[in-house]
Design an enzyme around this catalytic site. Structure first.
Site, PDB file in Angstrom:
ATOM      1  N   ASP A  72      10.947  -2.955 -19.248  1.00 25.87           N
ATOM      2  CA  ASP A  72      10.380  -3.096 -17.907  1.00 25.87           C
ATOM      3  C   ASP A  72       9.475  -4.326 -17.839  1.00 25.87           C
ATOM      4  O   ASP A  72       8.341  -4.261 -17.351  1.00 25.87           O
ATOM      5  CB  ASP A  72       9.602  -1.839 -17.525  1.00 25.87           C
ATOM      6  CG  ASP A  72       9.412  -1.720 -16.012  1.00 25.87           C
ATOM      7  OD1 ASP A  72      10.149  -2.392 -15.258  1.00 25.87           O
ATOM      8  OD2 ASP A  72       8.517  -0.964 -15.581  1.00 25.87           O
ATOM      9  N   SER A 117      -2.093   1.965  -9.749  1.00 20.34           N
ATOM     10  CA  SER A 117      -1.373   3.234  -9.867  1.00 20.34           C
ATOM     11  C   SER A 117       0.102   2.956 -10.048  1.00 20.34           C
ATOM     12  O   SER A 117       0.618   1.913  -9.637  1.00 20.34           O
ATOM     13  CB  SER A 117      -1.605   4.112  -8.631  1.00 20.34           C
ATOM     14  OG  SER A 117      -1.142   3.452  -7.466  1.00 20.34           O
ATOM     15  N   GLY A 168       4.124   5.226 -10.885  1.00 13.97           N
ATOM     16  CA  GLY A 168       4.857   6.422 -10.476  1.00 13.97           C
ATOM     17  C   GLY A 168       4.340   7.689 -11.099  1.00 13.97           C
ATOM     18  O   GLY A 168       4.508   8.767 -10.530  1.00 13.97           O
TER      19      GLY A 168
END
Length: 424
Positions: free
Chosen positions: A138, A26, A28
């Site tokens: 990222d 999971s 954000g």
């Protein structure tokens, strides 16, 4: 559809097509589950947008689908489909059977050669992405999936952006994970491909050390790199240290491109592989002839002709040895052999070395035994092969004095004068 509620992890049959089998992870804004496409009968990864994450997160989620859909590369996760179900956007992705790089590093760091191999593949992937005008923004261990054969796959393009396009990012809003942001990102500047190169440099440092270079709270981690450069550990190959320092320079204009990083890291990997290959070329084991079988017939007694040939061969051998000795004369009696004095157990011998027998020093006149077949060279923790013990003919080596040499000079010649026999 069968779910507990709109914001929970999907279960059961999702979108009337995907049978959910378990939770994978999971983030954000989304949940990732393992599922089976019942129409095509293939395993997939479902990335389902979490309700209530906000309009901006939903826009980024859609951007990830569009970005990955236009890219096809072995180092990226393939997108199969994009849609909405129960007001929740979702992506159908290629299922990568394997852990993330973060999971791997929780167990142990990587050797320099393994880190160079990983970095070469990731740098090639980033070069492909940058060539399409996309900046990932990222790059971190949690977004690197390790597939079959250890091949890394770069995932999660949720915060990626097109070069020169700032439609998704608000002014002064920093996007990415603080521990891996480039200095220019922390200062609020737009991320360029050099920011991905910086993040990859930090990832490789973490692979080698097993820890984040800039840890602590997000604000502390982000501010730390503005005050100090990353510490590149010693003991690494010089070329690897050099490229890591260049990748993590504060000025983005001085960093190498992703393709340059791939080339240098490939050289590091090749050099490490050459060392291992060279170490595996060991001499063949010494094969001694087996004694005759007890049941074999006894050899025939030598005939006079055989005796004459044997005498001639022995004479030729003596002449050859005399020529090699240089200074020996025909007809001289062979030198007397005086044994070396035995040293007490555990104490020094006359030459100053201990009396403990050494496996790598053969007795005089006997070739050293080679390593047995299948013996692998010793390696250090970095994965580089350690040099093996010197073998005969490989170079100068210090040996214990020959037992056939009373004075310990090691040349195998007797120094006591010998008088020739007087003819009567």
């Amino acid at each position: 559809m069968t779910t507990a509620n709109a914001s929970s992890t999907p279960v059961g049959l999702f979108a009337n097509r995907y049978r959910v089998q378990g939770h994978l992870g999971s983030g954000g804004a989304a949940e990732v589950v393992r599922a089976v496409d019942e129409r095509l009968e293939r395993p997939v990864a479902l990335k389902v947008f979490r309700a209530g994450a906000g309009a901006e997160a939903a826009e980024r989620f859609a951007l990830e689908g569009r970005t990955l859909a236009r890219l096809r590369h072995p180092g990226l996760v393939q997108v199969y489909d994009y849609g909405h179900w129960d007001e929740r956007p979702f992506l159908v992705l290629e299922l990568i059977e394997g852990p993330t790089l973060r999971d791997v590093l929780r167990r142990e760091p990587l050797s320099p050669s393994a880190a160079a191999r990983l970095g070469t593949r990731l740098a090639n992937t980033l070069s492909f992405v940058h060539g399409h005008g996309i900046v990932h923004r990222d790059v971190k261990p949690a977004n690197i999936l390790i597939g079959a054969g250890g091949a890394p796959r770069l995932a999660d393009f949720g915060v990626a952006r097109l070069t020169g396009d700032a439609a998704v990012t608000r002014t002064g809003f920093v996007v990415g994970t603080p521990a891996y942001l480039a200095p220019e990102q922390i200062r609020g500047r737009q991320a360029q491909p050099a920011a991905d190169v910086y993040a990859l440099g930090l990832v490789l440092l973490e692979c080698l050390t097993g820890r984040r270079e800039y840890g602590g709270a997000p604000l502390e981690a982000a501010a730390a790199r503005l005050h100090r450069a990353p510490a590149v550990p010693g003991g690494l190959p010089a070329l690897l240290r050099q490229v890591l320092r260049r990748m993590t320079l504060t000025d983005p204009r001085q960093r190498p491109s992703a393709i340059e990083c791939a080339e240098v890291l490939g050289e590091v990997m090749s050099a490490a592989g050459a060392v291992r290959t060279q170490a595996l070329h060991l001499p063949a084991p010494l094969v001694r002839p087996e004694p005759p079988h007890p049941t074999s017939a006894p050899a025939a007694p030598p005939t006079p002709a055989r005796r004459r040939r044997g005498v001639s061969l022995a004479a030729a051998t003596v002449l050859g040895l005399a020529a090699l000795a240089g200074g020996s004369t025909l007809g001289a009696a062979p030198p007397a052999v005086t044994p070396a004095p035995a040293a007490p157990a555990g104490g020094p011998d006359p030459a100053g070395s201990t009396s403990t027998p050494r496996a790598d020093v053969p007795a005089a006149g006997v070739p050293a035994a080679a390593p047995s077949a299948g013996t692998a060279p010793a390696t250090d923790t970095s994965g580089s092969a350690l040099p093996s013990a010197p073998t005969a003919g490989s170079g100068p080596a210090t040996h214990a004095p020959s037992k056939n040499n009373a004075n310990g000079n090691g040349n195998g010649n007797q120094t006591t004068p010998v008088k020739a026999k007087r003819k009567h």
